[in-house]
Design a protein around this motif. Structure first.
Motif, PDB file in Angstrom:
ATOM      1  N   LEU A   9      34.086  44.278  55.161  1.00  0.00           N
ATOM      2  CA  LEU A   9      33.702  45.458  56.630  1.00  0.00           C
ATOM      3  C   LEU A   9      32.390  45.419  57.286  1.00  0.00           C
ATOM      4  N   ASN A  12      30.666  41.989  56.735  1.00  0.00           N
ATOM      5  CA  ASN A  12      31.364  40.888  57.543  1.00  0.00           C
ATOM      6  C   ASN A  12      31.681  40.773  58.867  1.00  0.00           C
ATOM      7  N   ALA A  13      32.679  41.947  59.277  1.00  0.00           N
ATOM      8  CA  ALA A  13      32.964  43.028  60.578  1.00  0.00           C
ATOM      9  C   ALA A  13      31.509  42.755  61.400  1.00  0.00           C
ATOM     10  N   VAL A  14      30.875  44.030  60.856  1.00  0.00           N
ATOM     11  CA  VAL A  14      29.747  44.752  61.710  1.00  0.00           C
ATOM     12  C   VAL A  14      28.863  43.518  61.794  1.00  0.00           C
ATOM     13  N   VAL A  64      37.066  45.050  50.196  1.00  0.00           N
ATOM     14  CA  VAL A  64      37.017  45.816  51.510  1.00  0.00           C
ATOM     15  C   VAL A  64      36.001  46.055  52.209  1.00  0.00           C
ATOM     16  N   ALA A  65      34.856  46.332  51.090  1.00  0.00           N
ATOM     17  CA  ALA A  65      32.815  46.842  51.914  1.00  0.00           C
ATOM     18  C   ALA A  65      32.801  45.330  52.241  1.00  0.00           C
TER      19      ALA A  65
END
Length: 97
Positions: free
Chosen positions: A12, A14-16, A8-9
């Motif tokens: 997240l 990667n998304a940023v 999950v970290a």
């Protein structure tokens, strides 16, 4: 449990990291260009800890902190994320986790 939190970290971060400043962040007003305060030249010199004598010592807003965090993640974590993503992909391919 720990592996799920790691995934999950990683997702997240990667998304940023893939957010486009020109296409997305600037449209919603979260560009780093807008977050920079204008320097005021001609100010008298003050000690760094003398808050009363330094007019530029203002509290940084939460939005500016998030803009700086996004910018830092996009610049500093780009290369480590490539390596970490490769390691996770190879781990998933070999062990099928």
């Amino acid at each position: 449990m720990f592996g799920t939190i790691l995934y999950v970290a990683l997702l997240l971060i990667n998304a940023v990291a893939v957010l486009s400043e020109d296409r997305f962040l600037a449209r919603i007003g979260w560009s780093t260009v807008q977050a920079q305060p204008n320097p005021s030249f001609g100010q008298p010199y003050a000690q760094p800890y003398d808050q009363a004598a330094y007019p530029g010592a203002q509290e940084v807003s939460m939005k500016e902190r998030l803009i700086n965090l996004i910018s830092a993640v996009r610049t500093l974590m780009r290369i480590p994320l490539i390596g970490l993503n490769i390691v996770i992909i190879i781990y998933e391919l070999i062990l099928g986790g």
